[in-house]
Design a protein around this motif. Sequence first.
Motif, PDB file in Angstrom:
ATOM      1  N   ILE A  85       0.824  -1.219   0.000  1.00  0.00           N
ATOM      2  CA  ILE A  85       0.000   0.000   0.000  1.00  0.00           C
ATOM      3  C   ILE A  85       0.852   1.259   0.000  1.00  0.00           C
ATOM      4  O   ILE A  85       0.694   2.134  -0.853  1.00  0.00           O
ATOM      5  CB  ILE A  85      -0.940   0.008   1.232  1.00  0.00           C
ATOM      6  N   SER A  86       1.758   1.370   0.967  1.00  0.00           N
ATOM      7  CA  SER A  86       2.507   2.611   1.119  1.00  0.00           C
ATOM      8  C   SER A  86       3.737   2.368   1.981  1.00  0.00           C
ATOM      9  O   SER A  86       3.774   1.444   2.805  1.00  0.00           O
ATOM     10  CB  SER A  86       1.631   3.683   1.781  1.00  0.00           C
ATOM     11  N   SER A  87       4.756   3.234   1.792  1.00  0.00           N
ATOM     12  CA  SER A  87       5.926   3.237   2.664  1.00  0.00           C
ATOM     13  C   SER A  87       5.762   4.231   3.807  1.00  0.00           C
ATOM     14  O   SER A  87       6.630   4.339   4.667  1.00  0.00           O
ATOM     15  CB  SER A  87       7.174   3.610   1.858  1.00  0.00           C
ATOM     16  N   ASP A  88       4.637   4.951   3.814  1.00  0.00           N
ATOM     17  CA  ASP A  88       4.369   5.999   4.807  1.00  0.00           C
ATOM     18  C   ASP A  88       3.637   5.393   5.999  1.00  0.00           C
ATOM     19  O   ASP A  88       2.509   4.905   5.874  1.00  0.00           O
ATOM     20  CB  ASP A  88       3.535   7.106   4.163  1.00  0.00           C
ATOM     21  N   MET A  89       4.262   5.440   7.167  1.00  0.00           N
ATOM     22  CA  MET A  89       3.666   4.856   8.360  1.00  0.00           C
ATOM     23  C   MET A  89       2.325   5.489   8.700  1.00  0.00           C
ATOM     24  O   MET A  89       1.386   4.800   9.137  1.00  0.00           O
ATOM     25  CB  MET A  89       4.632   4.994   9.540  1.00  0.00           C
ATOM     26  N   ASN A  90       2.178   6.784   8.505  1.00  0.00           N
ATOM     27  CA  ASN A  90       0.904   7.449   8.807  1.00  0.00           C
ATOM     28  C   ASN A  90      -0.228   6.898   7.955  1.00  0.00           C
ATOM     29  O   ASN A  90      -1.347   6.700   8.436  1.00  0.00           O
ATOM     30  CB  ASN A  90       1.038   8.963   8.603  1.00  0.00           C
TER      31      ASN A  90
END
Length: 396
Positions: A283-288
């Motif tokens: 999905i994403s590399s962004d933890m938020n």
Amino acid sequence: MDRNLIVTMNAGSSSLRCAVFERGSDSPDPLLRLSLRGLPEAMIWERKDERSGESLEEELTPPKVDSDAQAVALAEMKDRLLAEVASERIAAFSHRVVHGGRDHTAPVIATEEVMTDLDALSPLAPSHQPHNLAVIRDLSSGFPGIPQVACFDTSFHRDLAQVDRVFALPRDLSEEGIVRYGFHGLSYDHVATALDDLAPELSGGRVVVAHLGHGVSMCALRNGISVATTMGMTALDGLPMGRRPGSLDPGVVLYLIEERGMAPAQVREMLYDRCGLLGLSGISSDMNVLIQSDAPEAREAVEFFVYRCQREIGSLTAALGGIDALVLTGGLGEHVPDIRARICGGLGWLGVEIDHGANDAGETRISAPEARVPVFMIPTDEESVLARDAETVLED
């Protein structure tokens, strides 16, 4: 006009940060901080006057898809810097360089000979080293009379004991430099100094520092000196990161090349750009983004990250023979209280217990008053270390 300013340059894979420090000032804060972030998909400009607290943010036109985003960002940064500062006032540019290898363990003027050495290390830090060196070369050309100082992330770990430095490889390979170097050293250097000011009774003891950002590592400090760290010869090792896997059975790499037919370049691209949180979640590399997602894959990625952080804190505690304080820093460590709470929530056996109100408020000390192990959130400031190290080189 006196050359009384030091300008720091910190070029990352997705950002370019700059700060302007006045030499001889009574304040440790820079005159201003400038940054361009979000590369290559976006380019967000921020100007912050540290002393007045005034801040300005602006979304600029992002680089073209086929352009060199870092080169575009540097050109923009130079224009904006020179609108603020006369070049005749700059005494030195000080640069973060991720890898110094065996031969560069202290800040140094970036001569052509030094740059040749550092170029040879680019395969060990392909996401960072080329960007770092490109900025040095550009400013060397544009400002030929101004020293360019290289400061190394690996320097902080230069005194690692042999047992912490080597891998269990044939000795000749270790002697050739295939050893653990460790990274995020500028960040750890700042945190060690800040903790000494904040809690000197603890800074001389056994401290685990977790640098939690897009890149992630941890370091065990004894008396402010690195005695063990999670990253190895490259920044792929250790903890899972935004796009990098962290610790990985080397047999996996052999299998991908020998049995799956992947070329080494394909494996390298995968390890640096498609693993970590992005790979686990899809999905994403962004933890938020992952924390806010309802997808089970996002939840699993976050849980894996937290679990690995808890395991590594335990490992570093063992290396120290105990723990007197835990410090969280980096983008996630500073700005995501949920991650701080999750990591600390599984460390009660160590004597870690956080004050959820202090944690949610982003206070410096986030541990419960009765906790045996104090926990701190200390924002990192690599730029202040770059300025200090440049001053040391200039004085020599």
